[in-house]
Design an enzyme around this catalytic site. Structure first.
Site, short mmCIF file in Angstrom:
data_model
loop_
_atom_site.label_atom_id
_atom_site.label_comp_id
_atom_site.label_asym_id
_atom_site.label_seq_id
_atom_site.Cartn_x
_atom_site.Cartn_y
_atom_site.Cartn_z
N HIS A 82 0.98 -1.13 0.10
CA HIS A 82 -0.02 0.06 -0.08
C HIS A 82 0.97 1.17 0.09
O HIS A 82 1.77 1.32 1.03
CB HIS A 82 -0.72 0.02 1.39
CG HIS A 82 -1.51 1.30 1.34
ND1 HIS A 82 -2.84 1.61 0.80
CD2 HIS A 82 -1.62 2.57 2.01
CE1 HIS A 82 -3.32 2.63 0.73
NE2 HIS A 82 -2.52 3.11 1.74
N ASP A 161 -14.54 3.93 8.58
CA ASP A 161 -13.53 4.87 8.07
C ASP A 161 -13.97 5.71 6.84
O ASP A 161 -13.61 7.04 6.86
CB ASP A 161 -12.13 4.12 7.59
CG ASP A 161 -11.28 4.99 6.78
OD1 ASP A 161 -10.57 5.91 7.40
OD2 ASP A 161 -10.86 4.89 5.64
N ARG A 168 -13.56 14.13 7.92
CA ARG A 168 -12.19 14.60 8.26
C ARG A 168 -11.91 15.67 7.35
O ARG A 168 -11.38 16.89 7.34
CB ARG A 168 -11.08 13.71 8.47
CG ARG A 168 -11.29 13.05 9.84
CD ARG A 168 -10.43 11.70 9.66
NE ARG A 168 -9.00 11.86 9.34
CZ ARG A 168 -8.08 11.27 8.76
NH1 ARG A 168 -8.54 10.02 8.35
NH2 ARG A 168 -6.89 11.35 8.65
N SER A 183 -6.84 4.90 9.87
CA SER A 183 -7.60 5.12 8.60
C SER A 183 -7.10 4.02 7.69
O SER A 183 -7.60 3.03 7.11
CB SER A 183 -7.65 6.56 8.07
OG SER A 183 -8.07 6.37 6.72
N LYS A 187 -8.17 -0.40 6.85
CA LYS A 187 -8.75 -1.02 5.55
C LYS A 187 -7.56 -2.19 5.23
O LYS A 187 -8.23 -3.08 4.55
CB LYS A 187 -8.52 0.32 4.46
CG LYS A 187 -9.74 1.30 4.52
CD LYS A 187 -9.72 2.29 3.65
CE LYS A 187 -8.74 3.24 4.23
NZ LYS A 187 -8.78 4.67 3.77
N1 URA Z 1 -5.27 7.66 3.23
C1 URA Z 1 -6.44 7.22 3.65
O1 URA Z 1 -6.73 6.12 3.56
N2 URA Z 1 -6.54 7.79 5.04
C2 URA Z 1 -6.05 8.86 5.35
O2 URA Z 1 -6.50 9.51 6.57
C3 URA Z 1 -4.96 9.61 4.61
C4 URA Z 1 -4.65 8.80 3.54
#
Ligand code: URA
Length: 445
Positions: A82, A161, A168, A183, A187
């Site tokens: 990622h 999220d 956010r 966050s 995932k």
């Molecule tokens: N990418 C994400 O998935 N979450 C964040 O808070 C920032 C970047």
């Protein structure tokens, strides 16, 4: 429990328990906690932070808010890569075939791009016929047969999220380390891989603008992953300029093919090789980082990664003749250079601005509904450290609208700093800065 008391507790810099964090996440996702209370809570976290235990509990709570993928039908150890997001970041397109060529399964569920960074799925769709809207069955069959498949995300991963991130975004609470780390990791933990390798970007085009903040984010995410039972490691890589030379969907696929043919710009190659090495170590097929890097490089030298890419393209309905003849890709009809305004050395590039130029040309999405133009983008001619002469091209822009081209050109010029000599800051610039495993931080010289 009352949300008011928990907001007050965080405002007073006190530590929240797992039960309290679960109450907040479940309450907000379920609609019992309103946006205004969640906003106040998020702002309190921005000011007072969260310790490692709170951040891990927040991650687990968000992970458990939705589906968790079951990848047990895949033979072998699955490793997910990622990236925290960057301009010109096409590493997934190069790494996937490199890793798969070594027999390690790469099963990737990917998203579309939003804002100034592109998504892997959008890029791949510039290959005629290629589809990521494939069934789960075909996805697993392809991973087991050719070791590589990429599909669009269908499962409802970490819905908490999704809802919190949207809030956010409009309450100026995105740039907060525990919120970013939880966050991303919620995932990743929900997406089912056995191990996780993170590419944490640092610089003008990244969330984290300097080394210390990138290291803090990488370290936090590595700790969360390992505390949650997944072997997790990270690399800190440069985003003080676009990665490689091409920015834009079809252009990035072309550059990935060139890289698989052995013609990658050094920063792109280094990024891919370090990530691949950590993936090989996580998969248990290498134990030494230098040997792992050699194994990864060998897949480019012997042509096996390029062959694997063509096989993958074909298995998902794409025309693999484009892989062997990338001049077939359709690019924007107007191609114009942006010229250097003076002589000197390129000492600074605002990578985010370059991403925004590509967005202006039509290559990115302003909103989730925007339709993107896969054929437009930018080919960077001058990168950091390069010497330029007034009137030499800094880049070539591919566009389909003269108006958008003019807007993007003006912004591009302002993204470059050309100086008389190298600055102290530039002398410290590298492609890859450090890698972090559960055993600690290793600085790369
Ligand atoms: N990418 C994400 O998935 N979450 C964040 O808070 C920032 C970047």
């Amino acid at each position: 429990m009352r949300m008011y008391d928990l907001i007050n507790k965080k405002k007073n810099n006190l530590k929240l328990t797992k039960e309290e964090i679960d109450f907040i996440v479940q309450g907000y996702t379920g609609g019992e906690i309103p946006d205004y209370q969640m906003s106040a809570f998020l702002m309190a976290v921005c000011f007072n932070g969260m310790d490692m235990e709170e951040t891990t509990n927040l991650t687990i709570s968000m992970r458990d808010s939705g589906d968790t993928l079951d990848l047990s039908r895949i033979q072998g150890t699955t490793v997910d890569k990622h990236s925290t997001g960057g301009v010109g970041d096409k590493t997934s397109l190069i790494l996937g075939p490199m890793i798969a060529a070594l027999g390690i399964p790469v099963a990737k569920m990917s998203g579309r791009g939003l804002g100034h960074t592109g998504g892997t799925i959008d890029k791949l769709e510039s290959i005629p016929g290629f589809s990521t809207s494939i069934s789960g069955d075909l996805f697993f069959e392809n991973v087991n047969k050719i070791k590589l498949s990429i599909m669009g995300q269908t499962a409802d991963l970490a819905p908490a999220d999704k809802k919190i991130y949207a809030l956010r975004d409009v309450t100026a609470t995105v740039d907060c380390l525990p919120l970013i780390a939880s966050s991303i990791m919620s995932k990743k933990l929900a997406s089912g891989a056995d191990a996780i390798v993170l590419d944490v970007k640092m610089g003008s085009g990244a969330f984290m603008k300097d080394y210390d903040s990138a290291l803090a984010l990488a370290d936090t995410m590595v700790k969360i992953g390992n505390m949650a039972g997944k072997n997790t490691s990270a690399v800190i890589t440069d985003m003080n300029q676009p990665l490689g030379r091409n920015v834009g969907n079809a252009l990035e696929v072309i550059e990935s093919i060139e890289a698989l043919n052995g013609n990658a710009p050094d920063d792109l190659l280094q990024d891919c090789v370090w990530l691949a090495a950590l993936m090989l170590i996580s998969a248990g097929v290498a134990s030494d980082i230098e040997k792992a890097k050699e194994m990864a490089l060998a897949t480019i030298k012997d042509g096996s990664a390029l062959k694997k890419f063509a096989e993958f393209v074909e298995a998902q309905g794409g025309d693999s003749s484009y892989v062997f003849n990338p001049s077939k890709f359709k690019l924007g009809e107007i191609c114009e250079p942006v010229y250097a305004p003076c002589d000197g050395i390129v000492t600074k590039i605002d990578a985010q601005e370059i991403g925004i130029c590509s967005l202006i040309l039509g290559g990115g999405r302003e909103t989730k509904e925007s339709i993107i133009d896969l054929s437009v983008g930018i080919k960077i001619e001058k990168k950091l450290h390069d010497t330029v002469k007034k009137g030499e091209p800094l880049c070539l822009m591919y566009a389909n609208s003269k108006e958008k081209l003019e807007q993007a050109k003006e912004r591009f010029i302002n993204a470059y700093t050309i100086s008389e000599s190298e600055t102290e800051e530039l002398k410290k610039h590298k492609a890859v800065y450090a890698y972090i495993t559960r055993d600690g931080v290793n600085v790369i010289n």
